[in-house]
Scaffold this motif. Structure first.
Motif, PDB file in Angstrom:
ATOM      1  N   VAL A 126     107.053  -8.499  78.012  1.00 10.95           N
ATOM      2  CA  VAL A 126     105.670  -8.757  77.588  1.00 10.95           C
ATOM      3  C   VAL A 126     104.897  -7.442  77.455  1.00 10.95           C
ATOM      4  O   VAL A 126     104.180  -7.221  76.482  1.00 10.95           O
ATOM      5  CB  VAL A 126     104.977  -9.723  78.574  1.00 10.95           C
ATOM      6  CG1 VAL A 126     103.498  -9.826  78.259  1.00 10.95           C
ATOM      7  CG2 VAL A 126     105.626 -11.096  78.501  1.00 10.95           C
ATOM      8  N   LEU A 127     105.084  -6.538  78.439  1.00 12.40           N
ATOM      9  CA  LEU A 127     104.357  -5.268  78.393  1.00 12.40           C
ATOM     10  C   LEU A 127     104.726  -4.446  77.163  1.00 12.40           C
ATOM     11  O   LEU A 127     103.876  -3.833  76.533  1.00 12.40           O
ATOM     12  CB  LEU A 127     104.643  -4.445  79.651  1.00 12.40           C
ATOM     13  CG  LEU A 127     103.961  -4.907  80.933  1.00 12.40           C
ATOM     14  CD1 LEU A 127     104.344  -3.993  82.077  1.00 12.40           C
ATOM     15  CD2 LEU A 127     102.456  -4.920  80.757  1.00 12.40           C
ATOM     16  N   PHE A 128     106.013  -4.426  76.829  1.00 12.02           N
ATOM     17  CA  PHE A 128     106.461  -3.578  75.727  1.00 12.02           C
ATOM     18  C   PHE A 128     106.581  -4.349  74.415  1.00 12.02           C
ATOM     19  O   PHE A 128     107.183  -3.863  73.471  1.00 12.02           O
ATOM     20  CB  PHE A 128     107.798  -2.922  76.077  1.00 12.02           C
ATOM     21  CG  PHE A 128     107.643  -1.799  77.062  1.00 12.02           C
ATOM     22  CD1 PHE A 128     107.248  -0.543  76.639  1.00 12.02           C
ATOM     23  CD2 PHE A 128     107.862  -2.008  78.405  1.00 12.02           C
ATOM     24  CE1 PHE A 128     107.082   0.490  77.541  1.00 12.02           C
ATOM     25  CE2 PHE A 128     107.697  -0.977  79.316  1.00 12.02           C
ATOM     26  CZ  PHE A 128     107.306   0.278  78.883  1.00 12.02           C
ATOM     27  N   ASN A 170     104.727  -5.057  71.795  1.00 12.72           N
ATOM     28  CA  ASN A 170     104.361  -4.424  70.523  1.00 12.72           C
ATOM     29  C   ASN A 170     105.356  -3.365  70.108  1.00 12.72           C
ATOM     30  O   ASN A 170     105.719  -3.240  68.939  1.00 12.72           O
ATOM     31  CB  ASN A 170     102.975  -3.785  70.632  1.00 12.72           C
ATOM     32  CG  ASN A 170     101.885  -4.824  70.617  1.00 12.72           C
ATOM     33  OD1 ASN A 170     102.053  -5.879  70.003  1.00 12.72           O
ATOM     34  ND2 ASN A 170     100.793  -4.571  71.300  1.00 12.72           N
ATOM     35  N   LYS A 171     105.804  -2.574  71.090  1.00 12.71           N
ATOM     36  CA  LYS A 171     106.743  -1.507  70.762  1.00 12.71           C
ATOM     37  C   LYS A 171     108.117  -2.073  70.450  1.00 12.71           C
ATOM     38  O   LYS A 171     108.819  -1.571  69.566  1.00 12.71           O
ATOM     39  CB  LYS A 171     106.806  -0.511  71.908  1.00 12.71           C
ATOM     40  CG  LYS A 171     105.568   0.348  71.901  1.00 12.71           C
ATOM     41  CD  LYS A 171     105.517   1.378  72.958  1.00 12.71           C
ATOM     42  CE  LYS A 171     104.192   2.106  72.801  1.00 12.71           C
ATOM     43  NZ  LYS A 171     103.721   2.666  74.041  1.00 12.71           N
ATOM     44  N   PHE A 230     108.663  -4.927  69.103  1.00 16.15           N
ATOM     45  CA  PHE A 230     108.579  -5.417  67.719  1.00 16.15           C
ATOM     46  C   PHE A 230     108.750  -4.261  66.738  1.00 16.15           C
ATOM     47  O   PHE A 230     109.508  -4.355  65.766  1.00 16.15           O
ATOM     48  CB  PHE A 230     107.242  -6.116  67.454  1.00 16.15           C
ATOM     49  CG  PHE A 230     107.019  -6.405  66.000  1.00 16.15           C
ATOM     50  CD1 PHE A 230     107.745  -7.387  65.360  1.00 16.15           C
ATOM     51  CD2 PHE A 230     106.127  -5.646  65.247  1.00 16.15           C
ATOM     52  CE1 PHE A 230     107.582  -7.634  64.009  1.00 16.15           C
ATOM     53  CE2 PHE A 230     105.964  -5.884  63.895  1.00 16.15           C
ATOM     54  CZ  PHE A 230     106.682  -6.892  63.280  1.00 16.15           C
ATOM     55  N   ALA A 231     108.076  -3.145  67.003  1.00 11.55           N
ATOM     56  CA  ALA A 231     108.121  -2.015  66.072  1.00 11.55           C
ATOM     57  C   ALA A 231     109.540  -1.462  65.924  1.00 11.55           C
ATOM     58  O   ALA A 231     109.982  -1.215  64.807  1.00 11.55           O
ATOM     59  CB  ALA A 231     107.161  -0.917  66.523  1.00 11.55           C
TER      60      ALA A 231
END
Ligand SMILES: Nc1ncnc2c1ncn2[C@@H]1O[C@H](COP(=O)(O)OP(=O)(O)O)[C@@H](O)[C@H]1O
Ligand SMILES: [Mg+2]
Lengths: 275, 237
Positions: A151-153, A155-156, A158-159
């Protein structure tokens, strides 16, 4: 129905198994989305074979299985990741090479020491009876760590999954993130193996995300639906295995396969109507 | 004279022993609008990967000025088909542009979300934001990817083949957006194109490649030089 659940949860070992199972299902489905999209689904399968080998060795040496398997499989995950990234070696073939070697080592160790007993069968095909209390605590802790890190990472992650080159060019540490994904996958595979068995654990990783991708079209919706599908399929599978005394792992896979068929038909119907 | 942001000294690149670019010397200064031109296979994308530290030169040096880090560079990559069957919405695709920040930022802030929305609006793809990226047309996808680069905009914008898939109208809009960013916001722009003619018209400086450096200098000088004349008059080479 309610009575069935009441009866199920009156067994302490089943309650434990359901708690661990739901957590591991969530982990594997989340990571599964990433692995499938990164074309790494072979790694999950390879890791389960390495996990089997290390569990066999741990059993022969009479050490707590998870304490051996987790580090060994995490190491194998880094190795497999490096190999798949290196275009000069045929990645998928090399994954098979490592995983079958580890499996063979496990089988040899077993045949020399304990022989093919129920323990070994449990590692192959999975059993919810196999979990001790210590296993349960470790499993719950580790799977919560996996979920929190994911959950914390998010966005990254996904990138790097969507466009690794762009992520790297934006200064995201893609190497470290890939290593994180590999480590989380390794932990999940080892935890899931006790229940699903070495032969079936990779289905827990692959099925929910492929099922969700039939119908959903954004990353977030695929991730959320995979998590839900995975947890629900696990629950139905365990209940079914309790009611009809079928093997847990196989029952869960069967439910997953059925849900996949339903979602595939939905997507076909949707396309027909759009035309 | 402003200070160079990036300085390339005698840079050469190879793939498995095949040299594809030799002895490139140029610099990118703050506020520049540089066009890197050359035909297909001349090594433009390779040079860009070098600037972004995605590929190491086997000879020479690419030096960043003190104030510049990778996070200050926005990048529009030449399209690959990696994203062909990926379930991602347009909003999600553009959101990757908001990741070039310092330190640990786990979630998007309000400003990030505002940035993403502005970038979507600037490229006229705001209405598509919940659509699935892979189901867009080639030109729409390109606009989304430009929006992603714009979203991450800080000092330097590098665009590899901006024009691919864009219709003339969208292309004109994109060129005027670049011009505006360069003149009004002081953004340094490096545009890569095989379309030497159009690219040279928009830029202030030209770097012309053909596996080696054919020209580096002002756009006016380039258009007057022999090589510039032969390439721009010979229409689409
Ligand atoms: N990954 C690669 N492996 C081997 N050769 C490559 C690779 N990428 C590019 N090349 C070669 O390098 C040369 C320059 O390619 P590139 O930089 O993509 O050119 P451009 O962007 O100007 O069209 C071409 O001859 C191409 O075949
Ligand atoms: Mg190119």
């Amino acid at each position: 129905m309610f009575e069935t659940f009441q009866e199920m949860f009156s067994y302490a070992f089943l309650t434990r198994a359901v708690i661990v199972g739901v957590l591991v299902s969530l982990c594997s489905s989340l990571l599964g989305v990433v692995l499938v999209l990164k074309r790494y689904s072979m790694i999950g399968d390879g890791l389960s074979h390495v996990g089997f080998g290390s569990l066999a060795v741990a059993a022969a040496l009479n050490i707590a299985p998870l304490t051996v398997s987790v580090p060994v499989v995490v190491f194998a995950a880094f190795l497999l990741l490096r190999v798949s990234e290196n275009s000069k070696i045929k990645g998928d073939a090399f994954v098979a090479l490592i995983s079958t070697s580890a499996m063979a080592a496990g089988v040899l160790v077993i045949s020399i020491t304990t022989g093919m007993n129920t323990d070994v069968c449990n590692y192959m095909f999975g059993s919810i009876l196999a979990m001790t209390k210590a296993d349960v605590y470790l499993s719950v802790t580790l799977s919560i760590c996996v979920l929190v890190l994911f959950v914390l990472f998010y966005n990254k992650i996904f990138a790097v999954t969507f466009d690794e080159t762009f992520a790297k060019a934006s200064g995201v540490k893609t190497g470290a993130l890939n290593a994180l994904i590999a480590a989380l996958t390794a932990i999940t595979v080892v935890l899931g193996m006790r229940m699903m068995g070495a032969l079936l654990i990779s289905s827990l990783i692959i099925f929910p995300s492929l099922t969700s991708m039939r119908v959903f079209k954004s990353f977030k919706s695929v991730v959320i639906s995979s998590a839900l599908i995975s947890a629900i399929c696990f629950f139905i599978g365990v209940t079914g295995s309790f009611l009809y005394s079928t093997p847990t792992g196989a029952s869960i896979v069967a439910v997953n396969a059925a849900v996949f068929c339903i979602f595939a038909s939905i997507s076909v119907i949707k396309r027909r109507f759009a035309l | 004279m402003s200070t160079p942001l990036i300085k390339c000294k005698n840079v050469s690149f190879e793939y498995d022993g095949n040299v594809v670019l030799e002895n490139i010397n140029f610099e990118i200064c703050e506020g520049d609008y540089l066009c890197i031109a050359g035909s297909n296979g001349s090594g433009k994308s390779t040079l860009i990967k070098g600037l972004l530290k995605l590929k190491k030169p086997f000879k020479g040096e690419i030096a960043f000025s003190d104030g510049l880090s990778l996070r200050d560079i926005s990048y529009l990559a030449q399209k690959t088909d990696a994203q062909k069957d990926f379930p991602a919405s347009v909003w999600e695709a553009v959101s990757c542009g908001a990741l070039n920040k310092k330190g640990f930022n786990f979630f998007f802030s309000k400003t990030d979300k505002q940035n993403i929305e502005n970038a979507l609006k600037r490229l006229d793809v705001f209405d598509l934001k919940s659509k699935c990226f892979r189901e867009l047309s080639g030109g729409q996808q390109q606009r989304v990817l430009i929006a992603r680069a714009i979203c991450s905009l800080k000092k330097l914008l590098i665009l590899d083949e901006l024009s691919s898939g864009l219709d003339p109208n969208a292309l004109n809009n994109s060129y005027s957006l670049l011009k505006k960013l360069n003149k009004e916001n002081g953004i340094t722009i490096v545009a890569v194109s095989h379309d030497v003619k159009n690219c040279a018209k928009a830029a202030d400086k030209i770097l012309h490649l053909a596996n080696k450096q054919l020209f580096f200098g002002n756009a006016q000088e380039y258009l007057k030089s022999d090589i510039g004349k032969s390439w721009t008059e010979n229409a689409n080479v």
